[in-house]
Design a protein around this motif. Structure first.
Motif, short mmCIF file in Angstrom:
data_model
loop_
_atom_site.label_atom_id
_atom_site.label_comp_id
_atom_site.label_asym_id
_atom_site.label_seq_id
_atom_site.Cartn_x
_atom_site.Cartn_y
_atom_site.Cartn_z
N GLN A 23 0.83 -1.21 0.00
CA GLN A 23 0.00 0.00 0.00
C GLN A 23 0.86 1.25 0.00
N ARG A 24 1.94 1.24 0.77
CA ARG A 24 2.84 2.40 0.78
C ARG A 24 3.47 2.60 -0.60
N ALA A 25 3.86 1.49 -1.24
CA ALA A 25 4.46 1.58 -2.57
C ALA A 25 3.45 2.16 -3.57
N ILE A 26 2.19 1.79 -3.44
CA ILE A 26 1.15 2.35 -4.32
C ILE A 26 1.02 3.85 -4.06
N ASP A 27 0.96 4.23 -2.76
CA ASP A 27 0.82 5.65 -2.40
C ASP A 27 2.00 6.48 -2.90
N GLU A 28 3.20 5.89 -2.89
CA GLU A 28 4.40 6.61 -3.32
C GLU A 28 4.61 6.55 -4.83
N GLY A 29 3.85 5.67 -5.51
CA GLY A 29 4.00 5.56 -6.96
C GLY A 29 5.18 4.71 -7.39
N TRP A 30 5.58 3.79 -6.54
CA TRP A 30 6.72 2.92 -6.84
C TRP A 30 6.22 1.66 -7.55
N ARG A 31 6.04 1.75 -8.85
CA ARG A 31 5.47 0.63 -9.62
C ARG A 31 6.30 -0.65 -9.53
N GLY A 32 7.59 -0.52 -9.66
CA GLY A 32 8.46 -1.70 -9.60
C GLY A 32 8.37 -2.40 -8.25
N GLU A 33 8.28 -1.61 -7.19
CA GLU A 33 8.16 -2.18 -5.84
C GLU A 33 6.82 -2.91 -5.69
N VAL A 34 5.76 -2.33 -6.25
CA VAL A 34 4.44 -2.96 -6.20
C VAL A 34 4.49 -4.32 -6.91
N GLU A 35 5.11 -4.36 -8.08
CA GLU A 35 5.21 -5.62 -8.83
C GLU A 35 6.00 -6.66 -8.04
N GLY A 36 7.10 -6.25 -7.44
CA GLY A 36 7.91 -7.17 -6.65
C GLY A 36 7.15 -7.70 -5.44
N LEU A 37 6.41 -6.82 -4.77
CA LEU A 37 5.63 -7.25 -3.61
C LEU A 37 4.48 -8.16 -4.03
N ASP A 38 3.87 -7.88 -5.16
CA ASP A 38 2.81 -8.76 -5.67
C ASP A 38 3.36 -10.16 -5.92
N LEU A 39 4.53 -10.23 -6.51
CA LEU A 39 5.16 -11.53 -6.78
C LEU A 39 5.47 -12.26 -5.47
N THR A 40 6.00 -11.54 -4.50
CA THR A 40 6.30 -12.14 -3.21
C THR A 40 5.04 -12.64 -2.53
N LEU A 41 3.96 -11.85 -2.59
CA LEU A 41 2.69 -12.28 -2.01
C LEU A 41 2.16 -13.54 -2.70
N ARG A 42 2.31 -13.60 -4.02
CA ARG A 42 1.87 -14.78 -4.76
C ARG A 42 2.64 -16.02 -4.31
N PHE A 43 3.97 -15.89 -4.15
CA PHE A 43 4.79 -17.02 -3.70
C PHE A 43 4.42 -17.43 -2.27
N LEU A 44 4.19 -16.45 -1.41
CA LEU A 44 3.83 -16.74 -0.02
C LEU A 44 2.51 -17.50 0.04
N ARG A 45 1.54 -17.06 -0.72
CA ARG A 45 0.23 -17.73 -0.73
C ARG A 45 0.33 -19.13 -1.32
N SER A 46 1.17 -19.27 -2.33
CA SER A 46 1.37 -20.59 -2.93
C SER A 46 2.01 -21.55 -1.92
N LYS A 47 2.99 -21.05 -1.18
CA LYS A 47 3.67 -21.88 -0.17
C LYS A 47 2.71 -22.24 0.95
N ARG A 48 1.84 -21.32 1.33
CA ARG A 48 0.85 -21.61 2.37
C ARG A 48 -0.11 -22.71 1.90
N ALA A 49 -0.56 -22.62 0.64
CA ALA A 49 -1.45 -23.65 0.09
C ALA A 49 -0.75 -25.01 0.05
N GLN A 50 0.54 -25.00 -0.28
CA GLN A 50 1.33 -26.23 -0.31
C GLN A 50 1.41 -26.83 1.10
N ALA A 51 1.59 -25.98 2.11
CA ALA A 51 1.65 -26.46 3.49
C ALA A 51 0.31 -27.04 3.92
N HIS A 52 -0.79 -26.43 3.51
CA HIS A 52 -2.13 -26.96 3.82
C HIS A 52 -2.31 -28.35 3.20
#
Length: 91
Positions: A23-52
């Motif tokens: 959210q801070r990256a969106i507010d600051e206009g840091w597009r590259g940071e938003v993309e990187g965080l989205d990717l990290t969130l996707r990996f985290l959620r995938s790993k959580r599903a794998q653990a389930h």
């Protein structure tokens, strides 16, 4: 199961932190940071599903591996010396 429950607790804290940073990256206009965080969130959620899924299947018994048995009277063949090489000294 302890590892799985620790992952869930730590995973939720990580996700909350990542969402705050996103959210801070969106507010600051840091597009590259938003993309990187989205990717990290996707990996985290995938790993959580794998653990389930792993927790749902439980443990798998792989059994004991079969070890080759020594055959009485069996002697390993010696290697023939290669041309141009001297045989190794037996110690």
């Amino acid at each position: 199961m302890v590892l799985f429950s620790c992952f869930l607790v730590g995973g939720l804290e990580l996700e909350t932190d990542l969402l705050t940073r996103r959210q801070r990256a969106i507010d600051e206009g840091w597009r590259g940071e938003v993309e990187g965080l989205d990717l990290t969130l996707r990996f985290l959620r995938s790993k959580r599903a794998q653990a389930h899924r792993a927790a749902a299947t439980g443990r798998v018994d792989l059994g004991m591996p079969a070890l080759p048995r020594h055959r009485p009277g069996h002697v390993r063949a010696r290697r023939r010396p290669q041309p141009g090489r001297e045989p190794r000294a037996q110690g």
